[in-house]
Write a protein that holds these residues in place. Structure first.
Motif, PDB file in Angstrom:
ATOM      1  N   LYS A  59       0.849  -1.184   0.000  1.00 12.62           N
ATOM      2  CA  LYS A  59       0.000   0.000   0.000  1.00 12.62           C
ATOM      3  C   LYS A  59       0.886   1.237   0.000  1.00 12.62           C
ATOM      4  CE  LYS A  59      -2.252   1.335   3.693  1.00 12.62           C
ATOM      5  NZ  LYS A  59      -3.180   1.464   4.791  1.00 12.62           N
ATOM      6  N   PRO A  63      -0.106   8.074   1.542  1.00 15.03           N
ATOM      7  CA  PRO A  63      -0.705   9.209   0.829  1.00 15.03           C
ATOM      8  C   PRO A  63       0.320  10.182   0.257  1.00 15.03           C
ATOM      9  CG  PRO A  63      -1.901   8.789   2.849  1.00 15.03           C
ATOM     10  CD  PRO A  63      -0.711   7.880   2.856  1.00 15.03           C
ATOM     11  N   HIS A  67       1.185   9.124  -3.183  1.00 14.97           N
ATOM     12  CA  HIS A  67       0.092   9.445  -4.101  1.00 14.97           C
ATOM     13  C   HIS A  67       0.202  10.901  -4.552  1.00 14.97           C
ATOM     14  CE1 HIS A  67      -2.684   5.937  -3.919  1.00 14.97           C
ATOM     15  NE2 HIS A  67      -1.952   5.673  -2.855  1.00 14.97           N
ATOM     16  N   THR A 124       1.419   0.500 -10.892  1.00 19.00           N
ATOM     17  CA  THR A 124       1.003   1.218  -9.690  1.00 19.00           C
ATOM     18  C   THR A 124       0.798   2.692  -9.998  1.00 19.00           C
ATOM     19  OG1 THR A 124       2.226  -0.330  -8.302  1.00 19.00           O
ATOM     20  CG2 THR A 124       1.646   1.781  -7.313  1.00 19.00           C
ATOM     21  N   ASN A 181      -2.342   3.095 -12.053  1.00 16.02           N
ATOM     22  CA  ASN A 181      -3.568   2.945 -11.262  1.00 16.02           C
ATOM     23  C   ASN A 181      -3.861   4.197 -10.432  1.00 16.02           C
ATOM     24  OD1 ASN A 181      -3.940   0.368 -12.260  1.00 16.02           O
ATOM     25  ND2 ASN A 181      -3.006  -0.630 -10.494  1.00 16.02           N
ATOM     26  N   VAL A 182      -2.833   4.791  -9.844  1.00 18.60           N
ATOM     27  CA  VAL A 182      -3.022   6.006  -9.050  1.00 18.60           C
ATOM     28  C   VAL A 182      -3.509   7.146  -9.942  1.00 18.60           C
ATOM     29  CG1 VAL A 182      -1.819   7.780  -7.692  1.00 18.60           C
ATOM     30  CG2 VAL A 182      -1.368   5.362  -7.266  1.00 18.60           C
ATOM     31  N   LYS A 221      -7.166   6.582 -11.020  1.00 20.78           N
ATOM     32  CA  LYS A 221      -8.092   6.881  -9.932  1.00 20.78           C
ATOM     33  C   LYS A 221      -8.209   8.382  -9.729  1.00 20.78           C
ATOM     34  CE  LYS A 221      -9.158   6.057  -5.139  1.00 20.78           C
ATOM     35  NZ  LYS A 221      -8.781   5.496  -3.871  1.00 20.78           N
ATOM     36  N   ASN A 267      -6.414   9.819  -1.765  1.00 19.02           N
ATOM     37  CA  ASN A 267      -6.350   8.903  -0.622  1.00 19.02           C
ATOM     38  C   ASN A 267      -6.742   7.484  -1.000  1.00 19.02           C
ATOM     39  OD1 ASN A 267      -5.650  11.088   0.947  1.00 19.02           O
ATOM     40  ND2 ASN A 267      -7.783  11.541   1.442  1.00 19.02           N
ATOM     41  N   THR A 268      -6.228   6.536  -0.242  1.00 20.52           N
ATOM     42  CA  THR A 268      -6.591   5.143  -0.452  1.00 20.52           C
ATOM     43  C   THR A 268      -7.840   4.810   0.359  1.00 20.52           C
ATOM     44  OG1 THR A 268      -5.151   4.458   1.358  1.00 20.52           O
ATOM     45  CG2 THR A 268      -4.221   4.415  -0.848  1.00 20.52           C
ATOM     46  N   ARG A 292      -9.168  -0.032   4.734  1.00 21.12           N
ATOM     47  CA  ARG A 292      -9.220  -1.494   4.738  1.00 21.12           C
ATOM     48  C   ARG A 292      -9.291  -1.956   6.183  1.00 21.12           C
ATOM     49  NH1 ARG A 292      -6.623   0.324   0.532  1.00 21.12           N
ATOM     50  NH2 ARG A 292      -6.741  -0.712  -1.480  1.00 21.12           N
TER      51      ARG A 292
END
Length: 77
Positions: free
Chosen positions: A6, A9, A12, A38, A41-42, A45, A53-54, A57
């Motif tokens: 993971k 932030p 990101h 990766t 994907n970021v 999104k 932010n993720t 989970r």
């Protein structure tokens, strides 16, 4: 064990800021040392949801329910 990790932030935000600085996905990947998938994907999104932010989970579910915890405490006394 998962092959992925993971991102924090901060990473990101770094990816998005490098993207805004006109860097390519490949270049961002090389700068940060992260896989292209990766970084992609970021960016996808961010473009879709404007979100950095993720998702939260919850992790592994507890082994004992609240009722089982109470019963084990009762049996110890």
């Amino acid at each position: 064990m998962s092959k992925t990790c993971k991102l924090i932030p901060f990473k990101h935000r770094e990816i998005v800021s490098l993207l805004k600085g006109r860097h390519s996905i490949r270049n961002i990947s090389e700068i940060l040392g992260k896989p292209k998938s990766t970084v992609h994907n970021v960016i996808m999104k961010y473009n879709k949801e404007y979100c950095i932010n993720t998702a939260f989970r919850s992790g592994r579910p507890p082994a004992l329910s609240e009722q089982n915890k109470r019963q084990t405490k009762k049996n110890k006394c």
